[in-house]
Write an enzyme that holds these catalytic residues in place. Structure first.
Site, PDB file in Angstrom:
ATOM      1  N   GLY A  43      20.770  -3.895 -25.267  1.00  0.00           N
ATOM      2  CA  GLY A  43      21.525  -2.908 -26.047  1.00  0.00           C
ATOM      3  C   GLY A  43      21.086  -1.505 -25.706  1.00  0.00           C
ATOM      4  N   ASN A  44      21.449  -0.555 -26.533  1.00  0.00           N
ATOM      5  CA  ASN A  44      21.025   0.832 -26.309  1.00  0.00           C
ATOM      6  C   ASN A  44      20.824   1.535 -27.648  1.00  0.00           C
ATOM      7  OD1 ASN A  44      23.623   2.149 -27.087  1.00  0.00           O
ATOM      8  ND2 ASN A  44      24.373   0.983 -25.323  1.00  0.00           N
TER       9      ASN A  44
END
Ligand code: CTP
Length: 419
Positions: A208-209
């Site tokens: 993810g980020n």
């Protein structure tokens, strides 16, 4: 949007009346002038003092005040109002409003005003679902009233069902949306993407980020409050998405791609604020990857093979170039850490954007998880504008301010003549 607005809040005699004190307080904090009218029954649940302390204005109740000015009170309140909200709207007051009665100050003001009428019914489920209440609500809606659906949940009676007054943020969203319904985005269909995408590694892990989704949410809220019909495609976010928009949750980049392509079919503008994963795990494991299992390399390391994801904006550009969605205004974001302006200009050209919002995420107060942002707006014509550090809502306002003229040029609507 709420600053300087004159809002009349009619409070009826229901157990949820206490919740409206919080709403009045929040409206006041947002800069609105709030006139509260309590019905006779409301005064049994809450005190005028609570509301006048919060609104910092007199609270009205009695149609027959003995002072001279009282006689015209309903006319003045009705004339000056930008919006009349009745919350909680009880079955009794809904019935009186439906019949056009004028037997107290609230119902009299409702007849005397041309401002939009927002009703927030809240009562015991059976009363709400009763054919009489439903018929009265339909009648009021046909006459232009906006009915905020009550929430389902545990009611004061102990029963579970529809009838709860929505929480303050939901009521505020309805008020803002109603006040903005004739704004410069009225009738425009726009799509906003927000948050980060997640690419699964196995059933419990993902890549993810750090995207918080706050910029996209601010864009969606701002467009909603200027009258737009907003579709919000939200990836992974911690914040609560705004009310009053069509929300679709997405997980992976491929899901976001499909959802975006579907949503733009009917739209006139797309703002891609989502932080999209450029790569995904080629073959996510169907089981949880265990240490020491056959998933590992012989030396105990683990290799994830990443394959490129489609570039959503580039695909849409190809579609537009091929004549697929010729009038779609497209806004992209670029979070950069080096050579911001040059990288951003190249990105704008590569993705065929109308506007690119570039920010240097290494700057304090800019980027992930912050309430503020400092951006440069690049336009397809070559113009570049550096904006000062501002809240994400202010950045959203600046973006839509620049999208509105593009929309008027490319896809004029019948309402444009009014602005
Ligand atoms: N974007 C997209 N599809 C992708 C990646 C990004 O549509 N697969 C969109 C983003 O939502 C954003 C813009 O393109 O509006 C720029 O995103 P960014 O990650 O900065 O651009 P990339 O093309 O991935 O460039 P790079 O990572 O090389 O800087």
């Amino acid at each position: 949007m709420l600053a300087g607005k004159r809002i009349v809040v009619g409070v009826c005699g229901g157990i949820a009346a206490y919740k409206v004190a919080d709403l009045v307080s929040k409206l006041r904090q947002a800069g609105a002038d709030v006139d509260v009218i309590l019905t006779e029954h409301a005064e049994r649940f809450v005190s005028a003092l609570t509301f006048s302390a919060l609104s910092q204005r007199p609270v009205y109740g009695d149609l027959w005040e003995p002072t001279g000015e009282a006689a015209a009170r309903h006319i003045a309140l009705g004339r000056e109002a930008d919006l009349l909200l009745v919350a909680p709207a009880t079955a009794n007051t809904i019935a009186r409003l439906g019949q056009g009665m004028a037997d107290d100050l609230l119902t009299t003001v409702a007849l005397a005003t041309t401002a939009p009428l927002l009703l927030a019914p809240a009562m015991e489920s059976h009363m709400y679902q009763h054919a009489a209440t439903q018929a009265n609500l339909r009648l009021l809606a046909e006459r232009g009233a906006i009915v905020i659906p009550p929430e389902s949940g545990r009611l004061a009676s102990g029963e579970i069902g529809p009838g709860r007054l929505p929480e303050t943020p939901t009521l505020l969203a309805w008020i803002s949306k109603t006040l903005g319904r004739n704004g410069d985005l009225a009738g425009r269909r726009v799509v906003v993407t927000a948050g980060g995408t997640r690419e699964p590694i196995d059933p419990v892990r993902y890549i993810g980020n750090h995207s918080s989704g706050l910029m996209g949410f601010a864009l969606a809220e701002e467009a909603r409050d200027r009258g737009a019909d907003v579709t919000l495609l939200a990836g992974s976010v911690n914040a609560i998405p705004p009310d009053g928009v069509t929300l679709r949750r997405v997980g992976t980049t491929l899901e976001l791609r499909d959802a975006t392509l579907e949503a733009i079919r009917e739209a006139e503008a797309l703002v891609m604020a989502a932080a999209v994963a450029d790569y995904r795990v080629e073959r996510p494991a169907g089981h949880k990857i265990k240490k020491g299992s056959a998933d590992e390399n012989p030396d105990g390391s683990l290799t994830l093979h990443l394959t490129p994801n489609p570039d959503i904006l580039a695909e849409i550009n190809a579609l537009v170039t091929a004549g697929g969605a010729p009038r779609l205004i497209r806004v992209g974001f670029a979070a950069e850490t080096t050579d911001v302006e040059r990288n951003a200009a190249a990105k704008l050209a590569r993705k065929g954007l109308d506007i690119l919002v570039a920010n240097d995420v290494t700057k304090p107060g800019s980027g992930f998880g912050t309430e503020t942002n400092e951006v440069i707006l690049l336009s397809a014509g070559g113009a570049s504008e550096r904006l000062p550090l501002m809240t994400k809502r202010e950045v959203a306002r600046a973006i839509w301010d620049r999208v509105v003229p593009l929309l008027r040029d490319r896809a004029p609507s019948s309402r444009d003549a009014e602005h």
